[in-house]
Enzyme design. Structure first.
Site, PDB file in Angstrom:
ATOM      1  N   ARG A   9       0.850  -1.200   0.000  1.00 36.06           N
ATOM      2  CA  ARG A   9       0.000   0.000   0.000  1.00 36.06           C
ATOM      3  C   ARG A   9       0.873   1.232   0.000  1.00 36.06           C
ATOM      4  NH1 ARG A   9      -2.547   3.011   4.612  1.00 36.06           N
ATOM      5  NH2 ARG A   9      -3.966   4.467   3.590  1.00 36.06           N
ATOM      6  N   TYR A  38      -4.341   1.545  15.660  1.00 33.98           N
ATOM      7  CA  TYR A  38      -3.109   1.596  16.441  1.00 33.98           C
ATOM      8  C   TYR A  38      -3.355   1.392  17.918  1.00 33.98           C
ATOM      9  CZ  TYR A  38      -0.678   3.227  12.306  1.00 33.98           C
ATOM     10  OH  TYR A  38      -0.141   3.330  11.043  1.00 33.98           O
ATOM     11  N   ASN A  55      -7.396   1.820   9.707  1.00 37.72           N
ATOM     12  CA  ASN A  55      -6.077   2.001  10.321  1.00 37.72           C
ATOM     13  C   ASN A  55      -6.269   1.941  11.837  1.00 37.72           C
ATOM     14  OD1 ASN A  55      -5.220   2.468   7.762  1.00 37.72           O
ATOM     15  ND2 ASN A  55      -4.703   4.623   8.033  1.00 37.72           N
ATOM     16  N   HIS A  94      -2.768  11.099   0.617  1.00 35.57           N
ATOM     17  CA  HIS A  94      -2.264  10.806   1.971  1.00 35.57           C
ATOM     18  C   HIS A  94      -1.630  12.084   2.509  1.00 35.57           C
ATOM     19  CE1 HIS A  94      -0.820   7.428   4.809  1.00 35.57           C
ATOM     20  NE2 HIS A  94      -0.535   8.578   5.393  1.00 35.57           N
ATOM     21  N   GLU A 112      -7.447   8.657   5.973  1.00 41.57           N
ATOM     22  CA  GLU A 112      -7.733   9.289   7.267  1.00 41.57           C
ATOM     23  C   GLU A 112      -8.149  10.765   7.172  1.00 41.57           C
ATOM     24  OE1 GLU A 112      -4.357   8.616   9.797  1.00 41.57           O
ATOM     25  OE2 GLU A 112      -4.890   6.533  10.072  1.00 41.57           O
ATOM     26  N   GLU A 159      -3.552  -0.110   7.969  1.00 41.20           N
ATOM     27  CA  GLU A 159      -2.374   0.252   8.764  1.00 41.20           C
ATOM     28  C   GLU A 159      -2.504  -0.328  10.166  1.00 41.20           C
ATOM     29  OE1 GLU A 159      -1.337   4.418   9.077  1.00 41.20           O
ATOM     30  OE2 GLU A 159      -1.813   4.743   6.966  1.00 41.20           O
TER      31      GLU A 159
HETATM   32  O1  LIG Z   1       1.606   7.687  13.123  1.00 37.83           O
HETATM   33  C1  LIG Z   1       1.853   6.554  12.396  1.00 37.83           C
HETATM   34  C2  LIG Z   1       1.030   6.562  11.122  1.00 37.83           C
HETATM   35  C3  LIG Z   1       1.440   7.658  10.131  1.00 37.83           C
HETATM   36  O2  LIG Z   1       2.826   7.577   9.839  1.00 37.83           O
HETATM   37  C4  LIG Z   1       0.600   7.469   8.851  1.00 37.83           C
HETATM   38  O3  LIG Z   1       1.002   8.337   7.811  1.00 37.83           O
HETATM   39  C5  LIG Z   1      -0.868   7.735   9.138  1.00 37.83           C
HETATM   40  O4  LIG Z   1      -1.703   7.160   8.139  1.00 37.83           O
HETATM   41  C6  LIG Z   1      -1.249   7.244  10.513  1.00 37.83           C
HETATM   42  N1  LIG Z   1      -2.449   7.289  11.056  1.00 37.83           N
HETATM   43  C7  LIG Z   1      -2.328   6.865  12.320  1.00 37.83           C
HETATM   44  C8  LIG Z   1      -3.461   6.780  13.295  1.00 37.83           C
HETATM   45  N2  LIG Z   1      -4.138   7.979  13.368  1.00 37.83           N
HETATM   46  C9  LIG Z   1      -3.658   9.110  14.020  1.00 37.83           C
HETATM   47  C10 LIG Z   1      -4.152   9.440  15.252  1.00 37.83           C
HETATM   48  C11 LIG Z   1      -3.716  10.602  15.861  1.00 37.83           C
HETATM   49  C12 LIG Z   1      -2.794  11.413  15.238  1.00 37.83           C
HETATM   50  C13 LIG Z   1      -2.285  11.053  14.001  1.00 37.83           C
HETATM   51  C14 LIG Z   1      -2.712   9.880  13.387  1.00 37.83           C
HETATM   52  C15 LIG Z   1      -1.046   6.518  12.571  1.00 37.83           C
HETATM   53  N3  LIG Z   1      -0.387   6.758  11.425  1.00 37.83           N
END
Ligand SMILES: OC[C@@H]1[C@@H](O)[C@H](O)[C@@H](O)c2nc(CNc3ccccc3)cn21
Length: 450
Positions: free
Chosen positions: A80, A296, A294, A124, A169, A354
């Site tokens: 991706r 985390y 996505n 993105h 996102e 993700e």
């Molecule tokens: O932060 C890690 C990754 C980032 O590198 C990616 O470009 C992005 O798609 C991404 N989204 C998240 C989860 N969402 C999020 C929540 C709070 C602040 C920023 C991102 C994490 N990540």
């Protein structure tokens, strides 16, 4: 005591890694490319930690051939990545930069030659600066600007790209870029944030509509979902949790899938919440082939009247491991998220687009592999969570680890490392971490090695 049956995923399950253009490519202005809002933002003093920019980062723009070979050596069957809009359309609309289009065509061809399915994200976060000068996500015309760009990509690559994503996102862009001002373009305005959010979703709808005119494959939307858990059963904490869930998790899914916004947003935004025309919601609610999730972490939420704009705040869960971003490691949250989507939105096909973690990797013992045990444990537990949700009926079609490489982590600069492959930013040497070897074994065994 019988051994538990080995975990096995479907034969056609997509196993990949995810990246994005601005975070890994470097050479942001090479070969006729136009600057993005992130090029401007990172070159603005004080905006990015340590003054880092992605002018070089992983230098993928020049190392893409060997990078594809590295993906192949890991056994990925998909990858991706995102297109830098400004490489293809330097002013965002109108003139096409052939060199930019050619770069992505060559990348797709090499991926396919190595048996790797591309999943292509059109946006993105790296909006062409020229469009930001015309209002960017605050200008309703951006829906058509985005559809024009998307159509250029569809016509050039839809004969080879089977999986398209419109936006990555939208919540992060609206919240970080327009509500809190911590991400590009750096606005802090509660009246702008819902308008940017709405125009992002209109752009999503316009691009999907354009795709249906000529497209033959699959297109979806990628959202970040952070499940919210009330800190107590008090009315105040439960209401705060509902506001937080509506603001992050439902504000984008529901216009896309249901054609309506959660009622709680009126309370969150107050007088800043516009009355949107019904025609806008009809444009946004285009039939989708999948939802990208996505995941985390989760959030435990309590009421906090001093917190703007949600009047809600996250309660730290000291009993669990946290990443260097402060995010709690909570694999059960991924099970809960996938079952929530299944039950609330009619079990749409989902890809985990993700999932990953940044830990300060332990001091590195010299040797070919860099040990990252916390990331191995994180991936093991979260991939197992995906399987658990699938066994309980969720329609999950693939998993993409974030990220292939350590890379430019937005306002954190290079201080946070999410890669399964270590990046030496001086030498640009790629070195597999133990998590890369682990993930490679999981893919080769289709899950049995978990
Ligand atoms: O932060 C890690 C990754 C980032 O590198 C990616 O470009 C992005 O798609 C991404 N989204 C998240 C989860 N969402 C999020 C929540 C709070 C602040 C920023 C991102 C994490 N990540």
């Amino acid at each position: 005591m019988t051994k538990p049956a080995p975990i096995l995923f479907p034969k056609d399950f997509l196993w990949g890694c995810a990246t994005s253009a601005y975070q890994i490519e470097g050479s942001p202005l090479a070969d006729g490319a136009g600057p993005s809002v992130w090029h401007r933002f990172s070159h603005t003093p004080g905006r990015v930690q340590d003054g880092d920019t992605a002018d070089v980062t992983c230098d993928h723009y020049r190392r893409w051939e060997s990078d594809v070979d590295l993906m192949h050596s890991l056994g990925l069957n998909s990858y991706r990545f995102s297109i830098a809009w400004g490489r293809v359309l330097p002013e965002g609309t109108g003139r096409i930069n052939a060199a930019g289009l050619d770069f992505y065509e060559r990348l797709v061809d090499r991926l396919l030659s190595r048996g790797i399915q591309p999943m292509v994200t059109l946006f993105h976060w790296d909006l062409p600066a020229a469009l930001d000068d015309r209002g960017g996500w605050l200008n309703r015309d951006i829906a058509q600007w985005f559809a024009e760009y998307a159509d250029v990509m569809f016509r050039r690559l839809d004969d080879r790209v089977n999986y398209w994503t419109t936006l990555n996102e939208p919540w992060v862009v609206a919240d970080g870029g327009y509500m809190h001002g911590v991400l590009a373009p750096g606005h802090r305005n509660i009246f702008e944030a819902p308008r940017a959010a709405h125009h992002l979703m209109m752009a999503h709808g316009a691009a999907v509509q354009a795709y249906r005119a000529t497209g033959r494959n699959k297109i979806g939307l990628v959202v970040n979902i952070e499940p919210k858990y009330a800190a107590s059963q008090s009315d105040a904490d439960c209401a705060a949790t509902r506001r937080a869930e509506a603001y992050m998790n439902r504000q984008y899914l529901e216009p896309a899938l249901l054609g309506s916004y959660p009622e709680e947003l009126h309370e969150v935004f107050g007088e800043a919440w516009p009355q949107w025309p019904a025609a806008d919601l009809r444009l946004i609610k285009q039939p989708l082939d999948y939802i990208g999730v996505n995941y985390y972490t989760r959030a435990v939420v309590r009421s906090d009247p001093t917190s703007w704009p949600l009047k809600a705040t996250t309660v730290k869960q000291k009993q669990h491991t946290h990443m260097e971003t402060g995010w709690e490691v909570y694999p059960q949250g991924l099970v809960d998220t996938l079952l929530w989507i299944k039950d609330q939105y009619g079990n749409p096909p989902v890809y985990i687009t993700e999932n990953g973690a940044c830990f300060f990797d332990p001091p590195q013992v010299e040797g070919p592999v860099l040990e990252d045990p916390l990331r191995v444990d994180y991936l093991r537990k979260h991939i197992t969570a995906v399987h658990t949700a699938m066994q309980r009926g969720a329609d999950i079609r693939g998993y993409f680890a974030w990220s292939l490489f350590d890379n430019f982590e937005w306002a954190f600069g290079f201080s946070k490392r999410f890669g399964i492959v270590h990046m030496n930013y001086e030498t640009l040497k790629r070195t597999l971490k133990s998590s890369a070897h682990f993930y490679s074994k999981v893919i080769a065994s289709n899950g049995a090695a978990l």
